[in-house]
Structure formats: C-alpha cells, structure tokens
Design an enzyme around this catalytic site. Structure first.
Site, short mmCIF file in Angstrom:
data_model
loop_
_atom_site.label_atom_id
_atom_site.label_comp_id
_atom_site.label_asym_id
_atom_site.label_seq_id
_atom_site.Cartn_x
_atom_site.Cartn_y
_atom_site.Cartn_z
N PRO A 1 0.79 -1.23 0.00
CG PRO A 1 -0.16 -1.14 2.12
CD PRO A 1 0.52 -2.07 1.17
CG ASN A 2 -0.31 4.25 1.21
OD1 ASN A 2 -1.29 4.71 0.66
ND2 ASN A 2 -0.36 3.74 2.43
NE ARG B 1 3.69 6.58 1.76
CZ ARG B 1 4.04 5.38 2.19
NH1 ARG B 1 4.59 4.51 1.38
NH2 ARG B 1 3.79 5.04 3.43
CE1 TYR C 1 8.72 5.19 3.39
CE2 TYR C 1 7.06 6.93 3.30
CZ TYR C 1 7.58 5.79 3.90
OH TYR C 1 6.97 5.26 5.00
CG ASN D 1 8.25 -1.86 0.74
OD1 ASN D 1 7.64 -1.95 1.81
ND2 ASN D 1 8.90 -0.76 0.38
CB ALA E 1 1.42 0.38 6.86
CD GLU F 1 10.50 -7.23 6.58
OE1 GLU F 1 10.78 -8.31 7.15
OE2 GLU F 1 10.13 -6.22 7.19
CG HIS G 1 10.90 -2.08 5.09
ND1 HIS G 1 9.53 -2.04 4.94
CD2 HIS G 1 11.17 -3.24 5.74
CE1 HIS G 1 9.01 -3.12 5.48
NE2 HIS G 1 9.97 -3.88 5.97
NE ARG H 1 9.83 6.26 8.92
CZ ARG H 1 8.87 6.05 8.02
NH1 ARG H 1 8.96 5.02 7.18
NH2 ARG H 1 7.83 6.86 7.95
C1 DQA Z 1 8.01 1.19 4.16
C2 DQA Z 1 8.04 1.43 5.68
C3 DQA Z 1 6.65 1.23 6.27
O1 DQA Z 1 6.68 1.48 7.67
C4 DQA Z 1 5.67 2.18 5.64
O2 DQA Z 1 4.36 1.96 6.14
C5 DQA Z 1 5.68 2.12 4.15
C6 DQA Z 1 6.97 2.05 3.48
C7 DQA Z 1 9.38 1.52 3.52
O3 DQA Z 1 9.61 1.09 2.40
O4 DQA Z 1 10.20 2.21 4.13
O5 DQA Z 1 4.65 2.19 3.49
O6 DQA Z 1 7.75 -0.17 3.92
#
Ligand code: DQA
Length: 145
Positions: free
Chosen positions: A9-10, A17, A22, A73, A76, A97, A99, A106
C-alpha cells in the site's frame, strides 16, 4: 532465476509521498532501476503492486510454481498483517523483505515486522538501493534456493 517484486500500500505514490522519507524517485523510476540491475545479474523480474491485504496475499499465492522468489515491500502491513506473514510461510518460496526507510529508526510501531520471521531476510534503510541489494542477495543465494 525469476523473481516477483511486489509492493504494498501507498508505494504506487512514491515520488509524491513524503519525499523527505521515501525520496523523489517514482514507483516507475524504481522499477526501471530494478529491471536494469536484474538484467545485469541475469535475473528475470516482474513487478506488481497492490494497496490491499487480500490483493497482496492473492499475488503471493500465485507465485507458487511461477517464481523462484519474491522481493516484498509490504508497506504498513509489515507491522501488523499476520495474514501476509502466513501467506509467506505457506508459499514456501524465499521472500526478501525490503523497506526504503530504516524502519528501526522511525516511530516505534514500525520497529516490529510481523512478516520478518517468515522471510529469508530483511533489507531496510537504503532507499531504492534496498531493492537492488535484495536482487544481489538473491543472486548470492541462487545455488541454495
Ligand atoms: C516502508 C516502511 C513502512 O513502515 C511504511 O508503512 C511504508 C513504506 C518503507 O519502504 O520504508 O509504506 O515499507
């Protein structure tokens, strides 16, 4: 070797964003960087993104018999989706995994990854290079998949 790069998501809004967190590269820019590195490593890559938990789970299930591994990835969902963790365990494929941000530096809720125990490993904090490092990790363990 054939890998799926799956984003949650996102992450489709990368570039727009929270660029301070990011970065300014768009989702498409990052996919291009990954595709370029994958070609050099002779890894075949496909890309997918979903904003929903069920969408990510369906995509993970569909990886069985098609891909040798997944770079994930989960956004959240990383921090609370036991359903995605179970899907990773169920498909019996190596999942790395990733990020962009260093989740451990954070907010406290981001320090926990409920999917990490089901994953082969975690790479966090290197911006778009987190995905490239995951590709390198797959190239490194290729003989042991
Ligand atoms: C994320 C870190 C997550 O905490 C966050 O909710 C994201 C992006 C990252 O790539 O740093 O959506 O996965």
């Amino acid at each position: 070797m054939k890998l799926l790069v799956l984003n949650g998501p996102n992450l489709n809004l990368l570039g727009l964003r929270e660029p301070g967190v990011y970065g300014s590269d768009s989702y498409e820019d990052i996919c291009k960087q990954i595709a370029g590195r994958a070609e050099k490593l002779q890894i075949e890559v496909d890309f997918d993104q979903s904003n929903s938990e069920g969408g990510l789970i369906d995509r993970l299930h569909a990886c069985m018999g098609v891909y040798d591994g997944v770079i994930l990835n989960a956004g959240a969902y990383t921090h609370y989706s036991y359903a995605i963790r179970d899907a990773i365990a169920a498909i019996r494929l190596p999942v790395i995994e990733v990020h962009l941000s260093n989740i451990h530096a954070r907010e406290e809720f981001r320090h926990t990854s409920v999917i990490a125990p089901a994953c082969r490993g975690q790479i966090a904090g290197f911006g778009p290079a987190s995905y490239l490092l995951a590709l390198e990790a797959f190239a490194e363990i290729a003989g042991r998949l």
